[in-house]
Motif scaffolding. Structure first.
Motif, PDB file in Angstrom:
ATOM      1  N   GLU A  98       0.835  -1.205   0.000  1.00  0.00           N
ATOM      2  CA  GLU A  98       0.000   0.000   0.000  1.00  0.00           C
ATOM      3  C   GLU A  98       0.868   1.252   0.000  1.00  0.00           C
ATOM      4  O   GLU A  98       0.563   2.222  -0.705  1.00  0.00           O
ATOM      5  N   ARG A  99       1.961   1.239   0.764  1.00  0.00           N
ATOM      6  CA  ARG A  99       2.867   2.396   0.774  1.00  0.00           C
ATOM      7  C   ARG A  99       3.558   2.567  -0.571  1.00  0.00           C
ATOM      8  O   ARG A  99       3.788   3.692  -1.016  1.00  0.00           O
ATOM      9  N   LEU A 144       2.312   1.818  -3.504  1.00  0.00           N
ATOM     10  CA  LEU A 144       1.338   2.445  -4.405  1.00  0.00           C
ATOM     11  C   LEU A 144       1.188   3.931  -4.093  1.00  0.00           C
ATOM     12  O   LEU A 144       1.063   4.758  -5.006  1.00  0.00           O
ATOM     13  N   GLN A 145       1.212   4.288  -2.814  1.00  0.00           N
ATOM     14  CA  GLN A 145       1.161   5.702  -2.452  1.00  0.00           C
ATOM     15  C   GLN A 145       2.401   6.443  -2.948  1.00  0.00           C
ATOM     16  O   GLN A 145       2.312   7.578  -3.445  1.00  0.00           O
ATOM     17  N   ASP A 146       3.562   5.791  -2.818  1.00  0.00           N
ATOM     18  CA  ASP A 146       4.811   6.410  -3.272  1.00  0.00           C
ATOM     19  C   ASP A 146       4.797   6.666  -4.776  1.00  0.00           C
ATOM     20  O   ASP A 146       5.149   7.759  -5.240  1.00  0.00           O
ATOM     21  N   THR A 195       2.324   6.781  -6.986  1.00  0.00           N
ATOM     22  CA  THR A 195       1.308   7.724  -7.467  1.00  0.00           C
ATOM     23  C   THR A 195       1.582   9.130  -6.943  1.00  0.00           C
ATOM     24  O   THR A 195       1.224  10.116  -7.602  1.00  0.00           O
ATOM     25  N   GLY A 196       2.251   9.226  -5.800  1.00  0.00           N
ATOM     26  CA  GLY A 196       2.570  10.536  -5.248  1.00  0.00           C
ATOM     27  C   GLY A 196       3.756  11.203  -5.892  1.00  0.00           C
ATOM     28  O   GLY A 196       3.969  12.407  -5.700  1.00  0.00           O
ATOM     29  N   GLU A 223      -7.961   0.575  -6.274  1.00  0.00           N
ATOM     30  CA  GLU A 223      -7.002   1.219  -5.394  1.00  0.00           C
ATOM     31  C   GLU A 223      -6.285   2.359  -6.115  1.00  0.00           C
ATOM     32  O   GLU A 223      -6.064   3.435  -5.537  1.00  0.00           O
ATOM     33  N   LEU A 224      -5.927   2.152  -7.363  1.00  0.00           N
ATOM     34  CA  LEU A 224      -5.277   3.214  -8.122  1.00  0.00           C
ATOM     35  C   LEU A 224      -6.229   4.384  -8.350  1.00  0.00           C
ATOM     36  O   LEU A 224      -5.817   5.553  -8.309  1.00  0.00           O
ATOM     37  N   ARG A 245      -8.572   5.299  -6.290  1.00  0.00           N
ATOM     38  CA  ARG A 245      -8.621   5.985  -5.004  1.00  0.00           C
ATOM     39  C   ARG A 245      -7.420   6.918  -4.830  1.00  0.00           C
ATOM     40  O   ARG A 245      -7.523   7.972  -4.180  1.00  0.00           O
ATOM     41  N   LEU A 246      -6.297   6.547  -5.426  1.00  0.00           N
ATOM     42  CA  LEU A 246      -5.076   7.336  -5.316  1.00  0.00           C
ATOM     43  C   LEU A 246      -4.953   8.388  -6.424  1.00  0.00           C
ATOM     44  O   LEU A 246      -3.901   8.992  -6.588  1.00  0.00           O
ATOM     45  N   ARG A 296      -2.367  10.158 -13.969  1.00  0.00           N
ATOM     46  CA  ARG A 296      -2.782  10.934 -12.802  1.00  0.00           C
ATOM     47  C   ARG A 296      -3.762  12.017 -13.206  1.00  0.00           C
ATOM     48  O   ARG A 296      -3.512  12.778 -14.146  1.00  0.00           O
TER      49      ARG A 296
END
Length: 257
Positions: free
Chosen positions: A137-138, A140-142, A144-145, A213-214, A216-217, A256
């Motif tokens: 999960e982290r 995916l956050q990394d 996409t961020g 999930e993507l 959501r991000l 994005r």
């Protein structure tokens, strides 16, 4: 591999450092090693088409292993940041890259804190299936961020054959055969945290869950390509089909918002 920094995960070691498990699995696959490689190359070529619709200045290769794809994408992007927190693989990667004509375009880092804030594109190839759920999960956050608005994130991972995740532990037997033992989610989590050399935990993701999930991000899925299976290359698709579900691997191309 994991997200965050090398200080947070300084003891991490990839459990299949010489790719022995993976190569043995490929040798035993219904596909020849040549066809296995050709399918990946064909999917990457399709991904290149999507990338060329955006800016081609900077790319982050997240969890880059020994740098094979970092070098490939240095032919397309002006600058590639290659993030690999496993210190041994990062050293191997630096030695490999130094012998290529594209070395001046690639920066190898072991700490994500020194990466740029944003990139035109981010690549994450076969990382999230080998780590605990919270780490995935982290990651995916990394990824996409770290992509600019309008930029592309490409995620390659293993695909579940149905709507539920599946978990295996892969290893090479004393007889030299690749073995994939089905395990529970708890057994997978334990193995992924322990990083035992010679035992490769693998999580197979349902396509719908990854897309959700993507989303959501903040990522729109442009298309998914299935490969490494009896169906050949499938896609681009946005939903699972019987043909797609016969593929072991999937590549998602996302943008994005």
């Amino acid at each position: 591999m994991s997200g965050m920094t090398s200080a947070d995960h300084h003891k991490y070691r990839y459990p299949d450092p010489a790719e022995n498990i993976t190569l043995t699995l490929v040798d035993q696959s219904e596909l020849s090693p040549e066809l296995w490689g050709e399918q990946e190359s064909s999917v990457l070529a399709k991904i290149d088409e999507a990338l060329r619709h955006g800016r081609l200045l900077t790319l982050l290769d997240y969890g880059s292993g020994t740098g094979r794809l970092a070098v490939r994408y240095a032919e397309i992007f002006e600058r590639v940041t290659s993030f690999e927190p496993d210190a041994g693989r990062a050293r191997e990667q630096r030695d490999f890259i130094a012998m290529t004509p594209l070395a001046d375009r690639i920066r190898v880092i072991e700490d994500l804190a020194v990466a740029d804030a944003e990139y035109n594109a981010v690549l994450c190839s076969h990382v999230i299936q080998h780590v605990p759920r919270a780490v995935a999960e982290r990651v995916l956050q990394d990824i996409t961020g770290h992509v600019e608005h309008g930029g592309v994130v490409v995620l390659l991972t293993t695909l579940s054959p149905d709507k539920d995740p599946h978990y295996v532990l892969s290893y090479v037997s004393d007889a030299g055969r690749a073995v994939e033992d089905d395990v529970s989610a708890v057994e997978f989590e334990n193995a992924a945290r322990e990083d035992v050399i010679g035992v490769l935990p693998v999580r197979f993701f349902p396509l719908a869950g990854l897309v959700a999930e993507l989303d959501r991000l903040g990522m729109d899925t442009l298309g998914a390509f299935g490969f490494h299976g009896s169906s050949g290359i499938v896609g681009p698709a946005t939903e699972a089909s019987p043909e797609l579900l016969r593929c072991r691997d999937v590549a998602l191309v996302t943008r994005r918002r």
